[in-house]
Design an enzyme around this catalytic site. Structure first.
Site, PDB file in Angstrom:
ATOM      1  N   LYS A 178      24.980   2.974  33.126  1.00 33.64           N
ATOM      2  CA  LYS A 178      24.262   1.731  33.411  1.00 33.64           C
ATOM      3  C   LYS A 178      25.311   0.645  33.619  1.00 33.64           C
ATOM      4  O   LYS A 178      26.245   0.523  32.834  1.00 33.64           O
ATOM      5  CB  LYS A 178      23.370   1.368  32.217  1.00 33.64           C
ATOM      6  CG  LYS A 178      22.652   0.038  32.388  1.00 33.64           C
ATOM      7  CD  LYS A 178      21.932  -0.373  31.102  1.00 33.64           C
ATOM      8  CE  LYS A 178      21.363  -1.764  31.220  1.00 33.64           C
ATOM      9  NZ  LYS A 178      20.982  -2.322  29.927  1.00 33.64           N
TER      10      LYS A 178
HETATM   11  P1  FBP Z   1      18.923  -7.477  31.412  1.00 33.29           P
HETATM   12  O1  FBP Z   1      18.087  -6.663  32.376  1.00 33.29           O
HETATM   13  O2  FBP Z   1      18.128  -8.544  30.749  1.00 33.29           O
HETATM   14  O3  FBP Z   1      20.169  -7.975  32.084  1.00 33.29           O
HETATM   15  O4  FBP Z   1      19.315  -6.490  30.239  1.00 33.29           O
HETATM   16  C1  FBP Z   1      20.322  -5.556  30.371  1.00 33.29           C
HETATM   17  C2  FBP Z   1      21.360  -5.744  29.307  1.00 33.29           C
HETATM   18  O5  FBP Z   1      22.358  -4.777  29.449  1.00 33.29           O
HETATM   19  C3  FBP Z   1      20.863  -5.704  27.897  1.00 33.29           C
HETATM   20  O6  FBP Z   1      20.692  -4.392  27.484  1.00 33.29           O
HETATM   21  C4  FBP Z   1      21.910  -6.479  27.176  1.00 33.29           C
HETATM   22  O7  FBP Z   1      21.489  -7.095  26.031  1.00 33.29           O
HETATM   23  C5  FBP Z   1      22.284  -7.518  28.179  1.00 33.29           C
HETATM   24  O8  FBP Z   1      21.967  -7.007  29.460  1.00 33.29           O
HETATM   25  C6  FBP Z   1      23.731  -7.822  28.112  1.00 33.29           C
HETATM   26  O9  FBP Z   1      24.007  -8.812  29.029  1.00 33.29           O
HETATM   27  P2  FBP Z   1      25.476  -9.392  29.131  1.00 33.29           P
HETATM   28  O10 FBP Z   1      26.391  -8.222  29.273  1.00 33.29           O
HETATM   29  O11 FBP Z   1      25.410 -10.254  30.353  1.00 33.29           O
HETATM   30  O12 FBP Z   1      25.731 -10.128  27.875  1.00 33.29           O
END
Ligand code: FBP
Length: 256
Positions: A178
């Site tokens: 991911k």
């Molecule tokens: P989103 O779809 O809200 O971007 O969520 C994906 C995610 O990977 C979450 O699992 C995680 O908390 C967040 O994004 C982390 O975002 P960042 O790396 O920008 O702090």
């Protein structure tokens, strides 16, 4: 053999075997960003689980405390996040915060862990990944690697470093990579192509208008990705399960 069968069974819950696609909901944000970031939004894990279930997501990604609470009244398959950090700490690192054993005990179909590729603490997270993989092997547990670039002075979605981060996950043997969407179909196509021997799914990112977001989902799928693991763009909305159903139609190629 039993372990391999367990793993295949679990992976089939996450990625639909006939279509080779998946739609996951991510909800680890209150750990990573703090609950006050979501003022005015109901962040009860059960509300998010119901959105995921009604919107027909394949699984929901949560930390174990939320998982335990959800399990009592919602049947959505769970992926347990077993690394974490808070945004209160200045260190760009995720520690191991739970175990594969605990995830299995909670009935998880997979575990997830984050590696901040290019951060000063990258070595520690790569060691964590090796340790988690060993535990996953013992229990036939699939692992989703959140391969997130954190290179000083570079944007997190810089296509070159996203390609590198995703490829690292694929090479190191996670079952699903991911990573961040790079902002265009053309650049994300390269991310997917570089790592074409594992399924690649994109994070949703910060909230956008519904139309903008659905167009982005289309581009992600057209780029060859296996799906999305989306958070804020679904559960920050009042109509989260409806939006999720629309995302699902795009991901699985079911147009009305
Ligand atoms: P989103 O779809 O809200 O971007 O969520 C994906 C995610 O990977 C979450 O699992 C995680 O908390 C967040 O994004 C982390 O975002 P960042 O790396 O920008 O702090």
């Amino acid at each position: 053999m039993r372990k391999l069968m367990k793993k295949a069974w679990r992976l089939n819950k996450i990625i639909e075997p006939n279509k080779k696609r998946c739609l996951l909901v991510a909800f680890d944000h209150a750990v990573e960003h703090g609950p006050y970031e979501y003022e005015g939004i109901n962040i009860d894990p059960l509300r998010i689980a119901k959105i995921a279930q009604e919107g027909m997501a394949n699984a929901l990604i949560v930390h174990p405390g939320a998982a335990r609470y959800i399990k009592k009244s919602c049947g959505i398959p769970l992926i347990i996040k077993i690394t974490g950090r808070t945004s209160l700490s200045p260190k760009i690192v995720q520690s191991i915060t739970s175990t594969v054993e605990e995830a299995e005990y909670l009935g998880a179909v997979g575990v997830a862990c984050t590696v901040y590729v290019g951060s000063e603490e990258e070595d520690r997270m790569l060691e964590n990944l090796a340790f988690i993989k060993r535990e996953c092997l013992k229990r036939g547990m699939p692992i989703i690697g959140f391969m997130y670039p954190r290179v000083k002075g570079k944007k997190k979605d810089d296509p070159r470093i996203v390609r590198y981060a995703a490829r690292l996950g694929a090479e190191l043997g996670v079952d699903i990579v991911k990573t961040y969407y790079t902002g265009s179909k053309e650049s994300f196509m390269k991310v997917v192509q570089d790592s074409n021997f594992v399924p690649v799914v994109a994070a949703g990112g910060e909230e956008k208008s519904e139309l903008e977001f659905l167009n982005m989902v289309r581009d992600i799928i057209d780029a060859g990705a296996s799906g999305l693991a989306v958070g804020r763009n679904v559960w920050k909305r009042d109509n989260g399960s409806l939006v999720l159903k629309q995302i699902r139609r795009i991901v699985f190629g079911v147009y009305e």
